[in-house]
Motif scaffolding. Structure first.
Motif, PDB file in Angstrom:
ATOM      1  N   LEU A   9    -101.248  49.911   2.315  1.00 42.96           N
ATOM      2  CA  LEU A   9    -102.153  50.235   1.211  1.00 42.96           C
ATOM      3  C   LEU A   9    -101.913  49.403  -0.038  1.00 42.96           C
ATOM      4  CD1 LEU A   9    -102.308  54.136   1.477  1.00 42.96           C
ATOM      5  CD2 LEU A   9    -103.999  52.487   2.264  1.00 42.96           C
ATOM      6  N   GLY A  10    -100.820  48.745  -0.118  1.00 44.91           N
ATOM      7  CA  GLY A  10    -100.555  47.869  -1.252  1.00 44.91           C
ATOM      8  C   GLY A  10     -99.730  48.545  -2.338  1.00 44.91           C
ATOM      9  N   PRO A  11     -99.230  47.747  -3.289  1.00 40.92           N
ATOM     10  CA  PRO A  11     -98.310  48.261  -4.303  1.00 40.92           C
ATOM     11  C   PRO A  11     -98.953  49.219  -5.306  1.00 40.92           C
ATOM     12  CG  PRO A  11     -98.826  45.959  -4.716  1.00 40.92           C
ATOM     13  CD  PRO A  11     -99.431  46.312  -3.392  1.00 40.92           C
ATOM     14  N   ILE A  12    -100.229  49.012  -5.638  1.00 40.21           N
ATOM     15  CA  ILE A  12    -100.849  49.878  -6.647  1.00 40.21           C
ATOM     16  C   ILE A  12    -101.016  51.300  -6.126  1.00 40.21           C
ATOM     17  CG2 ILE A  12    -102.935  50.280  -8.018  1.00 40.21           C
ATOM     18  CD1 ILE A  12    -103.225  47.262  -8.230  1.00 40.21           C
ATOM     19  N   LEU A  13    -101.585  51.439  -4.939  1.00 40.68           N
ATOM     20  CA  LEU A  13    -101.774  52.788  -4.395  1.00 40.68           C
ATOM     21  C   LEU A  13    -100.441  53.482  -4.108  1.00 40.68           C
ATOM     22  CD1 LEU A  13    -104.897  52.400  -2.101  1.00 40.68           C
ATOM     23  CD2 LEU A  13    -104.706  53.577  -4.277  1.00 40.68           C
ATOM     24  N   TRP A  14     -99.480  52.745  -3.554  1.00 37.65           N
ATOM     25  CA  TRP A  14     -98.178  53.362  -3.289  1.00 37.65           C
ATOM     26  C   TRP A  14     -97.459  53.709  -4.596  1.00 37.65           C
ATOM     27  CZ3 TRP A  14     -97.010  55.961   0.676  1.00 37.65           C
ATOM     28  CH2 TRP A  14     -97.550  55.641   1.914  1.00 37.65           C
ATOM     29  N   GLY A  15     -97.663  52.942  -5.648  1.00 42.48           N
ATOM     30  CA  GLY A  15     -97.097  53.276  -6.949  1.00 42.48           C
ATOM     31  C   GLY A  15     -97.695  54.568  -7.503  1.00 42.48           C
ATOM     32  N   LEU A  16     -99.035  54.728  -7.362  1.00 41.54           N
ATOM     33  CA  LEU A  16     -99.691  55.961  -7.818  1.00 41.54           C
ATOM     34  C   LEU A  16     -99.266  57.176  -6.987  1.00 41.54           C
ATOM     35  CD1 LEU A  16    -103.288  54.621  -8.518  1.00 41.54           C
ATOM     36  CD2 LEU A  16    -101.573  55.345 -10.195  1.00 41.54           C
ATOM     37  N   ILE A  17     -99.169  56.997  -5.679  1.00 41.07           N
ATOM     38  CA  ILE A  17     -98.730  58.098  -4.803  1.00 41.07           C
ATOM     39  C   ILE A  17     -97.294  58.501  -5.161  1.00 41.07           C
ATOM     40  CG2 ILE A  17     -98.150  58.689  -2.421  1.00 41.07           C
ATOM     41  CD1 ILE A  17    -100.543  56.877  -1.581  1.00 41.07           C
ATOM     42  N   ALA A  18     -96.426  57.523  -5.332  1.00 38.11           N
ATOM     43  CA  ALA A  18     -95.029  57.813  -5.672  1.00 38.11           C
ATOM     44  C   ALA A  18     -94.929  58.461  -7.049  1.00 38.11           C
ATOM     45  CB  ALA A  18     -94.197  56.534  -5.623  1.00 38.11           C
ATOM     46  N   THR A  19     -95.809  58.059  -7.985  1.00 35.88           N
ATOM     47  CA  THR A  19     -95.811  58.668  -9.313  1.00 35.88           C
ATOM     48  C   THR A  19     -96.140  60.150  -9.216  1.00 35.88           C
ATOM     49  OG1 THR A  19     -96.495  56.588 -10.322  1.00 35.88           O
ATOM     50  CG2 THR A  19     -96.876  58.585 -11.602  1.00 35.88           C
ATOM     51  N   PHE A  20     -97.178  60.475  -8.489  1.00 29.95           N
ATOM     52  CA  PHE A  20     -97.582  61.875  -8.316  1.00 29.95           C
ATOM     53  C   PHE A  20     -96.478  62.693  -7.653  1.00 29.95           C
ATOM     54  CE2 PHE A  20     -99.634  65.208  -5.762  1.00 29.95           C
ATOM     55  CZ  PHE A  20    -100.261  65.925  -6.785  1.00 29.95           C
ATOM     56  N   ILE A  21     -95.931  62.171  -6.591  1.00 28.92           N
ATOM     57  CA  ILE A  21     -94.859  62.887  -5.880  1.00 28.92           C
ATOM     58  C   ILE A  21     -93.620  63.022  -6.761  1.00 28.92           C
ATOM     59  CG2 ILE A  21     -93.261  62.751  -3.922  1.00 28.92           C
ATOM     60  CD1 ILE A  21     -95.584  61.466  -2.332  1.00 28.92           C
ATOM     61  N   GLY A  22     -93.242  61.946  -7.448  1.00 24.04           N
ATOM     62  CA  GLY A  22     -92.049  61.981  -8.304  1.00 24.04           C
ATOM     63  C   GLY A  22     -92.180  62.975  -9.446  1.00 24.04           C
ATOM     64  N   PHE A  23     -93.373  63.045 -10.062  1.00 23.78           N
ATOM     65  CA  PHE A  23     -93.575  64.006 -11.140  1.00 23.78           C
ATOM     66  C   PHE A  23     -93.418  65.435 -10.625  1.00 23.78           C
ATOM     67  CE2 PHE A  23     -96.163  66.980 -13.546  1.00 23.78           C
ATOM     68  CZ  PHE A  23     -95.651  66.793 -14.823  1.00 23.78           C
ATOM     69  N   ASN A  24     -94.072  65.732  -9.518  1.00 28.03           N
ATOM     70  CA  ASN A  24     -94.000  67.092  -8.976  1.00 28.03           C
ATOM     71  C   ASN A  24     -92.581  67.470  -8.559  1.00 28.03           C
ATOM     72  OD1 ASN A  24     -96.636  68.342  -9.104  1.00 28.03           O
ATOM     73  ND2 ASN A  24     -97.292  66.625  -7.831  1.00 28.03           N
TER      74      ASN A  24
END
Length: 160
Positions: A79-94
């Protein structure tokens, strides 16, 4: 009159139920919840309200770290770095937010001293007052008192 003070609790409800069961109508029972002293803004620091603010800060820090890792790993994923960065951001915050709340929640639980006091005033005959005093003590009243006979003239002066 029989006057008792309680902490706001299930025992108070049981005592009121037993008083009504013993023949006291609701019109003869007065219940007053006492307010705690107002807190100034300095006392709010470190309170339960700040628990969520601190959890958001920890969640943001965790989201930042997760975004960096997710972006770096995303270069090699589909999926590329941008989408994986957003997914990781959401997971990391939660993960950071809920983990902080889970760990710190025990420090901010409500204690008995934080519960408001309730005053129960029962208008009853002299013969029944002893039984009602015993009922209040039975259900964990903090204090119980018995008012002497109040003259109607004194009550009329208070109302005006």
């Amino acid at each position: 009159m029989v006057i008792g003070t309680f902490k706001c609790s299930f025992e108070l409800e049981q005592a009121l139920g037993e008083l009504e069961h013993d023949g006291i109508s609701r019109q003869k029972i007065l219940i007053v919840q006492m307010d705690a002293a107002p807190k100034n803004t300095i006392e709010f620091l470190g309170g339960p309200r700040d628990l969520h603010a601190n959890a958001i800060e920890v969640g943001m820090a965790s989201a930042t770290a997760s975004a960096v890792i997710g972006t770096a790993v995303g270069f090699s994923l589909e999926l590329g770095p941008i989408l994986w960065g957003l997914i990781a951001t959401f997971i990391g915050f939660n993960v950071g937010y809920w983990l902080y709340l889970f760990i710190k929640k025990g420090l901010h639980t409500k204690r008995d001293n934080d519960l408001p006091e309730v005053i129960v005033i029962v208008q009853t005959s002299r013969e029944q007052s002893v039984r009602f005093i015993e009922t209040m003590w039975k259900y964990g009243a903090l204090t119980v008192g018995k008012a002497s006979e109040v003259k109607k003239d004194a009550v009329a002066n208070v109302d005006t």
